[in-house]
Enzyme design. Structure first.
Site, PDB file in Angstrom:
ATOM      1  N   GLY A   1      -6.928  -3.631   0.145  1.00  0.00           N
ATOM      2  CA  GLY A   1      -6.717  -4.893  -0.440  1.00  0.00           C
ATOM      3  C   GLY A   1      -7.772  -5.682  -0.108  1.00  0.00           C
TER       4      GLY A   1
ATOM      5  N   ALA B   1       0.307  -2.706  11.022  1.00  0.00           N
ATOM      6  CA  ALA B   1       0.090  -4.079  10.835  1.00  0.00           C
ATOM      7  C   ALA B   1      -1.640  -4.066  11.069  1.00  0.00           C
ATOM      8  CB  ALA B   1       0.633  -4.904  11.921  1.00  0.00           C
TER       9      ALA B   1
ATOM     10  N   ASN C   1      -1.644  -7.944  -4.691  1.00  0.00           N
ATOM     11  CA  ASN C   1      -0.738  -7.445  -3.528  1.00  0.00           C
ATOM     12  C   ASN C   1       0.012  -8.805  -3.071  1.00  0.00           C
ATOM     13  OD1 ASN C   1       0.241  -6.956  -1.079  1.00  0.00           O
ATOM     14  ND2 ASN C   1      -1.755  -6.082  -0.235  1.00  0.00           N
TER      15      ASN C   1
ATOM     16  N   CYS D   1       2.144  -7.765   0.830  1.00  0.00           N
ATOM     17  CA  CYS D   1       1.829  -7.539   2.338  1.00  0.00           C
ATOM     18  C   CYS D   1       2.711  -8.253   3.238  1.00  0.00           C
ATOM     19  CB  CYS D   1       0.428  -7.654   2.591  1.00  0.00           C
ATOM     20  SG  CYS D   1      -0.003  -7.142   4.065  1.00  0.00           S
TER      21      CYS D   1
ATOM     22  N   LYS E   1       2.327  -5.911  -7.202  1.00  0.00           N
ATOM     23  CA  LYS E   1       2.936  -4.577  -6.368  1.00  0.00           C
ATOM     24  C   LYS E   1       4.168  -5.774  -5.498  1.00  0.00           C
ATOM     25  CE  LYS E   1       1.921  -1.649  -2.829  1.00  0.00           C
ATOM     26  NZ  LYS E   1       1.041  -0.654  -1.916  1.00  0.00           N
TER      27      LYS E   1
ATOM     28  N   GLY F   1       6.194   5.982   4.809  1.00  0.00           N
ATOM     29  CA  GLY F   1       6.387   7.449   4.885  1.00  0.00           C
ATOM     30  C   GLY F   1       7.707   7.904   4.582  1.00  0.00           C
TER      31      GLY F   1
ATOM     32  N   GLY G   1       6.705   7.278   0.586  1.00  0.00           N
ATOM     33  CA  GLY G   1       7.228   8.097   1.190  1.00  0.00           C
ATOM     34  C   GLY G   1       6.944   9.563   0.583  1.00  0.00           C
TER      35      GLY G   1
ATOM     36  N   GLY H   1       0.640   7.208  -0.371  1.00  0.00           N
ATOM     37  CA  GLY H   1      -0.237   6.591   0.883  1.00  0.00           C
ATOM     38  C   GLY H   1      -0.377   7.470   1.915  1.00  0.00           C
TER      39      GLY H   1
HETATM   40  C1  LIG Z   1      -2.099   1.817   7.094  1.00  0.00           C
HETATM   41  C2  LIG Z   1      -1.750   1.270   5.827  1.00  0.00           C
HETATM   42  C3  LIG Z   1      -2.333   0.342   5.219  1.00  0.00           C
HETATM   43  C4  LIG Z   1      -1.682  -0.174   3.995  1.00  0.00           C
HETATM   44  N1  LIG Z   1      -2.618  -1.195   3.371  1.00  0.00           N
HETATM   45  C5  LIG Z   1      -2.207  -1.650   2.104  1.00  0.00           C
HETATM   46  C6  LIG Z   1      -3.178  -2.531   1.289  1.00  0.00           C
HETATM   47  O1  LIG Z   1      -4.138  -3.030   1.892  1.00  0.00           O
HETATM   48  N2  LIG Z   1      -2.657  -3.194   0.429  1.00  0.00           N
HETATM   49  C7  LIG Z   1      -1.181  -2.838  -0.107  1.00  0.00           C
HETATM   50  O2  LIG Z   1      -0.776  -3.370  -1.242  1.00  0.00           O
HETATM   51  N3  LIG Z   1      -0.516  -1.858   0.451  1.00  0.00           N
HETATM   52  C8  LIG Z   1      -0.845  -1.257   1.423  1.00  0.00           C
HETATM   53  N4  LIG Z   1      -0.099  -0.381   2.249  1.00  0.00           N
HETATM   54  C9  LIG Z   1       1.094  -0.047   1.681  1.00  0.00           C
HETATM   55  C10 LIG Z   1       0.888   1.350   0.733  1.00  0.00           C
HETATM   56  O3  LIG Z   1       0.000   1.099  -0.157  1.00  0.00           O
HETATM   57  C11 LIG Z   1       2.209   1.701   0.186  1.00  0.00           C
HETATM   58  O4  LIG Z   1       2.812   0.618  -0.470  1.00  0.00           O
HETATM   59  C12 LIG Z   1       3.195   2.195   1.229  1.00  0.00           C
HETATM   60  O5  LIG Z   1       2.989   2.730   2.408  1.00  0.00           O
HETATM   61  C13 LIG Z   1       4.377   3.009   0.781  1.00  0.00           C
HETATM   62  O6  LIG Z   1       3.902   4.245   0.578  1.00  0.00           O
HETATM   63  P1  LIG Z   1       3.649   5.720   1.230  1.00  0.00           P
HETATM   64  O7  LIG Z   1       5.004   5.873   1.944  1.00  0.00           O
HETATM   65  O8  LIG Z   1       3.357   6.564   0.400  1.00  0.00           O
HETATM   66  O9  LIG Z   1       2.543   5.329   2.496  1.00  0.00           O
HETATM   67  C14 LIG Z   1      -0.623   0.050   3.177  1.00  0.00           C
HETATM   68  C15 LIG Z   1      -0.080   1.086   4.015  1.00  0.00           C
HETATM   69  C16 LIG Z   1      -0.334   1.663   5.243  1.00  0.00           C
HETATM   70  C17 LIG Z   1       0.365   2.798   5.748  1.00  0.00           C
END
Ligand SMILES: Cc1cc2nc3c(=O)[nH]c(=O)nc-3n(C[C@H](O)[C@H](O)[C@H](O)COP(=O)(O)O)c2cc1C
Lengths: 283, 304
Positions: free
Chosen positions: B45, B69, B126, B129, B164, B216, B243, B264
């Site tokens: 982001g 966070a 975004n 967040c 998003k 996750g 996840g 992610g």
């Molecule tokens: C460490 C971390 C940092 C993230 N930073 C952002 C971000 O900068 N902008 C955003 O829209 N989502 C961010 N996310 C959310 C992910 O893009 C995603 O929407 C969310 O983790 C669910 O997918 P996943 O379970 O495959 O990780 C972040 C997630 C994690 C774990």
């Protein structure tokens, strides 16, 4: 800017077979892994990200310093070993690994140690499992004809492991234990202060430190106060090891003394101790 | 096999996009894999200016998941277009930029700057967040806020605009509808679930910010449900995530109605997951005698 650096890094994700898992004590294990492609790339002080099991709990990999490079008779590196201290779920799984198991092992990662050249002396200060990144550094220094001194501290004698491997390289090992059961009583800073006092005038030293944060900070302070530089290997809670998640940040000071969070997996884990904002470093 | 998918005007070589915040600025991975082999790379982001983010500890593991966070640490849009966009273009990446703002003007300004540069394929807004005090989720938790951010950005760019959505609302589908009405080209969901893990010895939160976002495998069934609800509610394409760790997981989202998916957290565990996903999808299509991914999308038969 680290971008060109990043673009040339080529880690390997190896399916590494466990060659041996040796329990050194109730909580320390030495795990030998077959990973020729990865081993060939390792430079001193680098780390790997390991997932010791399949499944989602725990979910993430864990960082481990490469301890030894395992070499075949012709001298080629065919594997690595890691030194693991059992502290949580993942390290418990590492302790339970058996010969023949396969673990996901990504690396080598991180900025390596820079071995100093003679006549600058190299001193390595290790606290407990902080010994891990020093075997590769010691080998590099010995190969360059500048064998280091190892200051090795632990809570008690029973927690000092693998020092014989350093002694076999011809390295002088100076011990310190908190209970005085081996070497000086107290922290490694005590014998290091003595060594500084005995240093011939004009001789430069580069100290390399790895261990608990208060220990590294004390070693850095001592070294810098004597007019030398101390490079520290910082371990932070890490998500990916590749710069993807921005979890493992430490506050690094720029030339103006302003702190900025940098990813320890890319900018580190090795840092010049003078560039770290120690007060911002947790635990 | 042709694994390509269409998100509005945008054609992706396959439906697998690296999720924002889980893939740095993409260039970090260029030494490990071919960025052009991903359907898209959604970068961390970006605000107008650099941001320091939260103090560590920034993440903690939880059963089958993690809470983060990070606080949107980032280089800001100017440094991004100068330092990171050129190598991403050179690597042939399809670049999604995750745009943040503390005000509607900031979202619009960042989007406008990105539109002035070659090499950005889409803008992901975004508005979800959970980890920052101002902006982000504050817009994504209000239907009017969602509408206003999307229409303000819509006015300044011709790039595909993909808000998003947050899962931290009762009915994400109504937010998808608000986004569609405001002119969004697609929506993506889910961002993380607001969560809290406590150290019982110190009785303090395990991460410095207190609360954080859960991601996750732990969140996947809820994310699939929300993807299904949104895809059923709007005509624009939906990009699903939450996840995904395997092709089976990804297929659930596609069948529920997602035209593409993001991955992610699983990328932290297996940065080469993209190869497995592509092979797995091709296998599935062969077994089911499909010639296009679109034949999978939205084919859920809820009757059972
Ligand atoms: C460490 C971390 C940092 C993230 N930073 C952002 C971000 O900068 N902008 C955003 O829209 N989502 C961010 N996310 C959310 C992910 O893009 C995603 O929407 C969310 O983790 C669910 O997918 P996943 O379970 O495959 O990780 C972040 C997630 C994690 C774990």
């Amino acid at each position: 800017m680290a971008t060109p650096d990043i673009l040339t890094r080529m880690p390997v994700d190896a399916a590494a077979r466990v060659i041996a898992n040796t329990a050194l004590s109730v909580d320390y294990n030495l795990v030998a892994l077959e990973a020729p492609e990865l081993a060939a790339l390792v430079r001193p002080g680098q780390f790997v990200m390991i997932k010791p099991h399949e499944g989602h709990h725990p979910l993430l990999r864990r960082p481990f310093s490469v301890f030894e490079l395992l070499r075949s008779a012709d001298g080629r590196a065919h594997g690595i070993s890691i030194l693991s201290k059992r502290v949580g779920t993942s390290t418990a799984l590492v302790a339970g690994l058996r010969e023949g198991d396969v673990v996901a092992c990504l690396g080598p990662l991180g900025r390596p140690f820079e071995p100093v050249e003679a006549p600058v002396e190299a001193w390595m200060a290790a606290g407990g499992v902080g010994l891990a990144p020093f075997m590769t550094l010691a080998e590099a220094l010995v190969a360059d004809g500048n064998p280091p001194t190892l200051f090795y501290g632990a809570r008690r004698a029973a927690d000092l492991h693998c020092a014989d491997r350093f002694e076999r390289l011809g390295i002088r090992v100076v011990y310190a234990t908190e209970d005085g059961s081996r070497g000086a009583r107290g922290f490694v800073t005590a014998p290091m202060a003595e060594a500084f006092a005995a240093l011939p005038g004009g001789r430069q030293v580069r100290v390399y430190a790895c261990g608990p944060t208060p220990m590294m900070r004390a070693v850095n302070d001592l070294t810098v106060a004597r007019g030398h530089r101390c490079d520290v290997s910082l371990e932070q809670v890490m998500g990916c090891g590749l710069g993807g998640c921005y979890s493992c940040v430490v506050k690094a000071l720029d030339e103006g003394g302003h702190g900025h969070y940098v990813r320890s997996c890319l900018a580190g884990p090795i840092f010049d101790g003078r560039t770290i904002d120690w007060t911002a470093l947790g635990h | 096999m042709d694994l390509s998918v269409q998100i509005g005007r945008l054609r992706l070589v396959n439906p697998f996009i690296a999720a924002s915040g889980c893939f740095g600025y993409g260039v970090e991975y260029a030494g490990l894999l071919d960025l052009a082999s991903l359907g898209g790379v959604c970068v961390k982001g970006l605000f107008l200016n650099e941001r320091e983010g939260h103090p560590p500890q920034r993440i903690v593991e939880t059963p089958a998941g993690m809470i983060n966070a990070i606080g949107l640490q980032g280089v800001g849009v100017h440094r991004f277009v100068e330092e990171y966009l050129p190598p991403l273009r050179a690597a042939g990446a399809t670049v999604f930029v995750n745009v943040c703002g503390t005000s509607i003007d900031e979202y619009a300004e960042v989007s406008r700057i990105l539109s002035d540069h070659e090499g950005v394929a889409a803008i992901e807004l975004n508005i979800s967040c959970p980890n920052i005090k101002e902006g982000g989720i504050q817009f994504g938790c209000s239907l009017a806020g969602t509408h206003d951010v999307v229409s303000a950005v819509r006015k300044v760019t011709t790039l595909p605009v993909i808000p998003k959505l947050t899962p931290n609302v009762t009915a994400p589908a109504s937010f998808a509808r608000a986004a569609e009405e405001a002119g969004a080209d697609a929506v993506s969901l889910v961002n993380t679930f607001l969560a809290l893990a406590i150290d019982v010895e110190t009785r303090r939160p395990k991460i410095s910010n207190g609360m954080g976002g859960l991601s996750g495998p732990a969140i996947r069934p809820i994310a699939v449900r929300m993807t299904y609800e949104c895809a059923s509610a709007v005509k624009i394409p939906v990009i699903g995530m939450g996840g995904i760790t395997s092709i089976g997981d990804a297929l659930e989202f596609l069948i529920a109605g997602a035209s593409a998916v993001q991955v992610g957290t699983a990328n932290f565990v297996n940065p080469l997951i993209w190869n497995d996903l592509r092979t797995g999808l091709a296998d599935y299509m062969t077994r089911h005698q499909l010639s296009s991914v679109s034949q999978i999308v939205g084919t859920l038969d809820m009757k059972r």
